[in-house]
Design a protein around this motif. Structure first.
Motif, PDB file in Angstrom:
ATOM      1  N   TYR A 183       0.821  -1.217   0.000  1.00  8.65           N
ATOM      2  CA  TYR A 183       0.000   0.000   0.000  1.00  8.65           C
ATOM      3  C   TYR A 183       0.855   1.267   0.000  1.00  8.65           C
ATOM      4  CZ  TYR A 183      -4.066  -2.948   0.647  1.00  8.65           C
ATOM      5  OH  TYR A 183      -5.060  -3.890   0.462  1.00  8.65           O
ATOM      6  N   ALA A 184       2.064   1.205   0.599  1.00 11.97           N
ATOM      7  CA  ALA A 184       2.958   2.361   0.527  1.00 11.97           C
ATOM      8  C   ALA A 184       3.388   2.595  -0.911  1.00 11.97           C
ATOM      9  CB  ALA A 184       4.178   2.132   1.420  1.00 11.97           C
ATOM     10  N   GLN A 185       3.652   1.512  -1.656  1.00 16.90           N
ATOM     11  CA  GLN A 185       4.039   1.662  -3.057  1.00 16.90           C
ATOM     12  C   GLN A 185       2.886   2.232  -3.884  1.00 16.90           C
ATOM     13  OE1 GLN A 185       4.585  -1.708  -5.990  1.00 16.90           O
ATOM     14  NE2 GLN A 185       6.749  -1.159  -5.692  1.00 16.90           N
ATOM     15  N   ASN A 186       1.659   1.742  -3.641  1.00 21.39           N
ATOM     16  CA  ASN A 186       0.500   2.269  -4.379  1.00 21.39           C
ATOM     17  C   ASN A 186       0.337   3.764  -4.150  1.00 21.39           C
ATOM     18  OD1 ASN A 186      -0.157  -0.204  -5.438  1.00 21.39           O
ATOM     19  ND2 ASN A 186      -1.684  -0.687  -3.874  1.00 21.39           N
ATOM     20  N   TYR A 187       0.509   4.190  -2.899  1.00 21.17           N
ATOM     21  CA  TYR A 187       0.351   5.611  -2.559  1.00 21.17           C
ATOM     22  C   TYR A 187       1.440   6.455  -3.210  1.00 21.17           C
ATOM     23  CZ  TYR A 187       1.250   9.765   0.290  1.00 21.17           C
ATOM     24  OH  TYR A 187       1.528  11.038   0.703  1.00 21.17           O
ATOM     25  N   LEU A 188       2.699   6.015  -3.089  1.00 21.51           N
ATOM     26  CA  LEU A 188       3.813   6.823  -3.573  1.00 21.51           C
ATOM     27  C   LEU A 188       3.882   6.872  -5.095  1.00 21.51           C
ATOM     28  CD1 LEU A 188       6.509   5.759  -0.963  1.00 21.51           C
ATOM     29  CD2 LEU A 188       5.347   7.975  -1.128  1.00 21.51           C
ATOM     30  N   LYS A 189       3.459   5.800  -5.768  1.00 24.51           N
ATOM     31  CA  LYS A 189       3.497   5.848  -7.240  1.00 24.51           C
ATOM     32  C   LYS A 189       2.447   6.831  -7.755  1.00 24.51           C
ATOM     33  CE  LYS A 189       0.342   2.081  -8.477  1.00 24.51           C
ATOM     34  NZ  LYS A 189       0.210   0.762  -9.138  1.00 24.51           N
ATOM     35  N   GLU A 190       1.312   6.943  -7.046  1.00 24.15           N
ATOM     36  CA  GLU A 190       0.309   7.940  -7.432  1.00 24.15           C
ATOM     37  C   GLU A 190       0.782   9.344  -7.101  1.00 24.15           C
ATOM     38  OE1 GLU A 190      -2.403   7.389  -9.153  1.00 24.15           O
ATOM     39  OE2 GLU A 190      -1.957   5.234  -9.228  1.00 24.15           O
ATOM     40  N   LEU A 191       1.489   9.462  -5.971  1.00 24.10           N
ATOM     41  CA  LEU A 191       1.957  10.774  -5.530  1.00 24.10           C
ATOM     42  C   LEU A 191       3.024  11.321  -6.465  1.00 24.10           C
ATOM     43  CD1 LEU A 191       1.867  12.914  -3.221  1.00 24.10           C
ATOM     44  CD2 LEU A 191       3.759  11.649  -2.161  1.00 24.10           C
ATOM     45  N   HIS A 192       3.949  10.455  -6.907  1.00 22.33           N
ATOM     46  CA  HIS A 192       5.084  10.917  -7.707  1.00 22.33           C
ATOM     47  C   HIS A 192       4.951  10.582  -9.189  1.00 22.33           C
ATOM     48  CE1 HIS A 192       7.177  12.090  -4.115  1.00 22.33           C
ATOM     49  NE2 HIS A 192       7.134  10.861  -3.617  1.00 22.33           N
ATOM     50  N   GLY A 193       3.987   9.726  -9.525  1.00 20.71           N
ATOM     51  CA  GLY A 193       3.755   9.412 -10.925  1.00 20.71           C
ATOM     52  C   GLY A 193       4.755   8.455 -11.539  1.00 20.71           C
ATOM     53  N   TYR A 194       5.465   7.671 -10.736  1.00 21.62           N
ATOM     54  CA  TYR A 194       6.397   6.712 -11.334  1.00 21.62           C
ATOM     55  C   TYR A 194       5.699   5.388 -11.590  1.00 21.62           C
ATOM     56  CZ  TYR A 194       7.142   5.225  -6.431  1.00 21.62           C
ATOM     57  OH  TYR A 194       6.975   4.817  -5.138  1.00 21.62           O
ATOM     58  N   SER A 195       6.283   4.596 -12.477  1.00 24.32           N
ATOM     59  CA  SER A 195       5.673   3.326 -12.864  1.00 24.32           C
ATOM     60  C   SER A 195       6.336   2.174 -12.115  1.00 24.32           C
ATOM     61  CB  SER A 195       5.813   3.111 -14.376  1.00 24.32           C
ATOM     62  OG  SER A 195       7.183   3.120 -14.748  1.00 24.32           O
ATOM     63  N   VAL A 196       5.569   1.098 -11.920  1.00 26.87           N
ATOM     64  CA  VAL A 196       6.092  -0.111 -11.283  1.00 26.87           C
ATOM     65  C   VAL A 196       5.762  -1.305 -12.164  1.00 26.87           C
ATOM     66  CG1 VAL A 196       5.864   0.843  -8.957  1.00 26.87           C
ATOM     67  CG2 VAL A 196       3.994  -0.488  -9.930  1.00 26.87           C
ATOM     68  N   GLY A 197       6.423  -2.411 -11.888  1.00 26.73           N
ATOM     69  CA  GLY A 197       6.185  -3.608 -12.684  1.00 26.73           C
ATOM     70  C   GLY A 197       7.166  -3.706 -13.826  1.00 26.73           C
ATOM     71  N   GLU A 198       6.884  -4.570 -14.776  1.00 23.86           N
ATOM     72  CA  GLU A 198       7.782  -4.803 -15.905  1.00 23.86           C
ATOM     73  C   GLU A 198       7.998  -3.515 -16.698  1.00 23.86           C
ATOM     74  OE1 GLU A 198       8.220  -7.831 -19.759  1.00 23.86           O
ATOM     75  OE2 GLU A 198       6.497  -7.991 -18.389  1.00 23.86           O
ATOM     76  N   GLY A 199       9.244  -3.153 -16.864  1.00 21.86           N
ATOM     77  CA  GLY A 199       9.582  -1.934 -17.589  1.00 21.86           C
ATOM     78  C   GLY A 199       9.462  -0.686 -16.745  1.00 21.86           C
ATOM     79  N   GLY A 200       8.996  -0.798 -15.496  1.00 16.11           N
ATOM     80  CA  GLY A 200       8.819   0.354 -14.639  1.00 16.11           C
ATOM     81  C   GLY A 200      10.066   0.684 -13.842  1.00 16.11           C
ATOM     82  N   LYS A 201       9.973   1.728 -13.046  1.00 10.58           N
ATOM     83  CA  LYS A 201      11.110   2.183 -12.263  1.00 10.58           C
ATOM     84  C   LYS A 201      11.437   1.200 -11.153  1.00 10.58           C
ATOM     85  CE  LYS A 201      12.884   6.264  -9.849  1.00 10.58           C
ATOM     86  NZ  LYS A 201      12.598   7.658  -9.416  1.00 10.58           N
ATOM     87  N   TYR A 202      10.384   0.612 -10.563  1.00 11.07           N
ATOM     88  CA  TYR A 202      10.577  -0.336  -9.464  1.00 11.07           C
ATOM     89  C   TYR A 202       9.759  -1.599  -9.726  1.00 11.07           C
ATOM     90  CZ  TYR A 202      12.059   4.003  -7.202  1.00 11.07           C
ATOM     91  OH  TYR A 202      12.675   5.202  -6.920  1.00 11.07           O
ATOM     92  N   ALA A 203      10.188  -2.698  -9.121  1.00 11.31           N
ATOM     93  CA  ALA A 203       9.401  -3.928  -9.216  1.00 11.31           C
ATOM     94  C   ALA A 203       8.103  -3.760  -8.437  1.00 11.31           C
ATOM     95  CB  ALA A 203      10.202  -5.106  -8.658  1.00 11.31           C
ATOM     96  N   GLU A 204       7.037  -4.372  -8.945  1.00 12.36           N
ATOM     97  CA  GLU A 204       5.729  -4.220  -8.299  1.00 12.36           C
ATOM     98  C   GLU A 204       5.629  -5.125  -7.077  1.00 12.36           C
ATOM     99  OE1 GLU A 204       0.933  -4.448  -9.325  1.00 12.36           O
ATOM    100  OE2 GLU A 204       2.427  -5.202 -10.749  1.00 12.36           O
TER     101      GLU A 204
END
Length: 640
Positions: free
Chosen positions: A440-461
């Motif tokens: 849930y911290a990752q979900n919040y921060l990716k919305e806050l900063h607009g970075y992507s997660v998962g394959e091809g993203g900035k961080y692993a999901e």
């Protein structure tokens, strides 16, 4: 001269016929040592005393590799009773164990003389009330046996281990049952952790039946270094052997696609020694230190499916390996790696580096019970990022490195929760609480900063979370429940000099680490120089950093707050360049969470992160306060 065996027979006949061999020994007149109910270690040729606390029948028994006996003298009647080997009707000795029952009176001190035939000086003498029942053993092989107590109380858990007279012999089809006095037969429980068997003692004597069959040597398939082909059509259980040529770590990796099960690893040197390894997908990969001049056995069960084109690969490994992982238990988020090394490895000169995404961290090696230990701390939103440990060391003046397979906090959490039966409840709870917070911290921060997660993203999901902790329903967190719980932290105190400070605000940062920020907007010309902080419950100091954040705005930061400290109130005192007090706040990190959750219009992603943070903080506090903390030793079950 009377032979030892003839003398034993005469003693046994005296016991059977109730003829007390009076005057066989001279009981000591000094102050003998007192024996007690239970197990006593006694010395041959020594007089002891025993004083029952209750009237009744008492059993006297022994287990020894030598022929032993006791003689008990009644001080009231001067009568002597002897207990020696147990005999069958035809006079053959069953074992060097004896067991006899005698009626004793409360508070009467009986004298006991002990004796032994053989080279040993001591043996174990058991004394127990009549409600303790006998355990007898029956074998179908004289090469396989178990070490079990001679008796046990009704309801007592009886645990015992299998042993082999000759470790060169490999056994299969081990079957152990026990039968009570009514001739009812039951299976015993088996523990995969230590290879022991156990059952609960009924209200009667029991007989343990032990069956095992030797595995023919010509059915054991030898393995060699490199890739070994599995014969097409192989199914069921197969025994492999391997004879290493040098002392080092070896890996065994299967490629079959039929989900083979690694049953046990057996050697001449250390029988039934478990593998330090894990199942990877449909196959196993296991590592173990092996010694030359010994043959090791690997039992693999391929199940009902026939193997086609399968292999087992044996490889020599570097002088240091990963033997396990553990969560950081200090309230921070991190993963500890345990590295096992060979005796000749220069452990004192090595260090551990961690590669994680786009940044590296370096850790000086620590040592514990023959292990090198390195820890990597990560932000909550990067729990799914793979951590690649690299060990650096020098050998004969040459710098060397060993890079290991990447592993993540999420990998460890999945392992613990998949095999949670092998872990304590508090370990599983901590893993689940940490997973939810990371998700849930990752979900919040990716919305806050607009970075992507998962394959091809900035961080692993971080996709692992659990709905069986906290207050989570079909629609997610029940915010009202958390608002009620957080009311315990709604209060806070502040004392601000309005003549120098225009505004003071507090925020909680969930980025790299959990941090509490105090922002002070000062009037023109006011310069703040330092901040002091301490926990109000014990006045212990807390590091506080102060910086000019923007024009006329200072930020005081309490960083790296451990999860178990999120509910503790901290007092922050801020001083100007003249060392005059300017502002003072007493607040807990969860106070901010309480105030934020009180806002009915709070963003759902932020609310979810705060709810998960509350659960994690609560669990971390339970871990800190636990009287039985989670084990840190690599051999304990916390290891993944």
């Amino acid at each position: 001269m009377i032979s030892k065996k003839l003398f034993s027979v005469l003693l046994a006949l005296c016991m059977v016929l109730s003829i007390m061999p009076a005057g066989l020994v001279a009981f000591a007149d000094d102050d003998p040592e007192a024996l007690h109910v239970g197990k006593n270690t006694v010395v041959s040729g020594t007089t002891y005393t025993f004083t029952p606390e209750e009237d009744g029948n008492y059993w006297f028994s022994s287990v020894s590799e030598y022929d032993v006996y006791v003689i008990i003298k009644d001080p009231l009647t001067e009568e002597e009773t002897s207990f020696d080997d147990i005999y069958t009707d035809d006079g053959d000795i069953l074992s060097f164990n004896f067991r006899g029952k005698l009626t004793l009176e409360k508070d009467v001190t009986y004298r006991i003389y002990t004796g032994i035939y053989g080279d040993a000086d001591t043996f174990k003498l058991y004394i127990s009330p009549e409600d303790v029942y006998e355990i007898s053993l029956n074998y179908n092989s004289d090469e396989f046996y178990v070490v079990a107590p001679p008796f046990a109380e009704a309801g007592q858990n009886v645990s015992f281990l299998p042993e082999k007279n000759n470790p060169l012999i490999v056994f299969d089809n081990i079957a152990i049952t026990y039968t009570d006095a009514e001739d009812h037969s039951y299976d015993v429980d088996y523990s995969e952790n230590d290879g022991s068997y156990s059952f609960v003692m009924p209200e009667s004597a029991v007989s343990i039946d032990i069956g095992a069959s030797k595995i023919p040597e010509d059915s054991i398939i030898p393995l060699s270094l490199g890739e070994n082909a599995i014969e097409d059509g192989t199914s069921g259980r197969v025994i492999y052997s391997f004879a290493p040529e040098k002392d080092t770590f070896y890996s065994f990796t299967s490629a079959t696609g039929v989900n083979p099960q690694l049953s046990f690893f057996d050697s001449y040197y250390d029988t039934e020694d478990g593998f330090a390894g894990e199942v990877d997908g449909h196959d196993f990969k296991a590592t173990e230190r092996l010694l030359p001049h010994f043959t090791y056995y690997l039992t693999v069960d391929f199940g009902d499916n026939e193997v086609t084109g399968g292999t087992i690969t044996v490889e020599e490994l570097p002088p240091i390996i990963i033997s396990g992982h553990a969560l950081v238990l200090s309230g921070e988020i991190g993963l500890t790696f345990y590295f096992e090394y060979l005796p000749a490895f220069p452990a004192e000169d090595c260090y551990v580096e961690f590669k994680t995404g786009n940044f590296n961290t370096k850790s000086t090696a620590e040592f514990l019970s023959g292990y090198v230990i390195g820890t990597c701390y990560i932000p909550a939103y990067r729990m799914a990022d793979k951590i690649t440990p690299v060990v650096h060391y020098s050998e004969d003046g040459v710098d060397k490195t060993v890079e290991f397979e990447p592993y993540s906090v999420e990998d460890y959490i999945r392992y613990v929760t998949e095999y949670e039966v092998n872990y304590s409840q508090i370990t599983v709870l901590l893993a689940k609480g940490l997973a939810n917070y990371g998700c849930y911290a990752q979900n919040y921060l990716k919305e806050l900063h607009g970075y992507s997660v998962g394959e091809g993203g900035k961080y692993a999901e971080m996709s692992t979370y659990f709905d069986d902790i906290g207050s989570i329903g079909n629609d997610g967190y029940n915010y009202d429940d958390y608002r009620d719980n957080l009311n315990d932290w709604v209060d806070y105190d502040k004392d601000v000099d309005d003549s120098r400070v225009e505004k003071a605000t507090v925020s909680l940062n969930l980025e790299a680490t959990t941090s509490l920020y105090l922002y002070l907007t000062v009037k023109d010309g006011v310069v703040l120089s330092r901040a002091d902080a301490y926990y109000t419950d014990d006045n212990s100091g807390v590091e506080a950093e102060i910086e000019l954040y923007s024009d006329n705005v200072y930020r005081v930061a309490i960083k790296d707050i451990k999860a178990n400290d999120l509910g503790r109130y901290v007092t922050i005192d801020v001083y100007d360049e003249n060392d005059d007090g300017t502002a003072s706040y007493t607040i807990a990190p969860l106070t901010y969470a309480s105030l934020a959750m009180a806002n009915e219009n709070i963003a759902p992603d932020f609310a979810d992160a705060l709810c998960a943070l509350y659960d994690y903080a609560l669990i971390a506090k339970i871990v800190e306060d636990s009287s039985t903390p989670i084990p840190l030793d690599p051999d304990e079950p916390i290891m993944g």
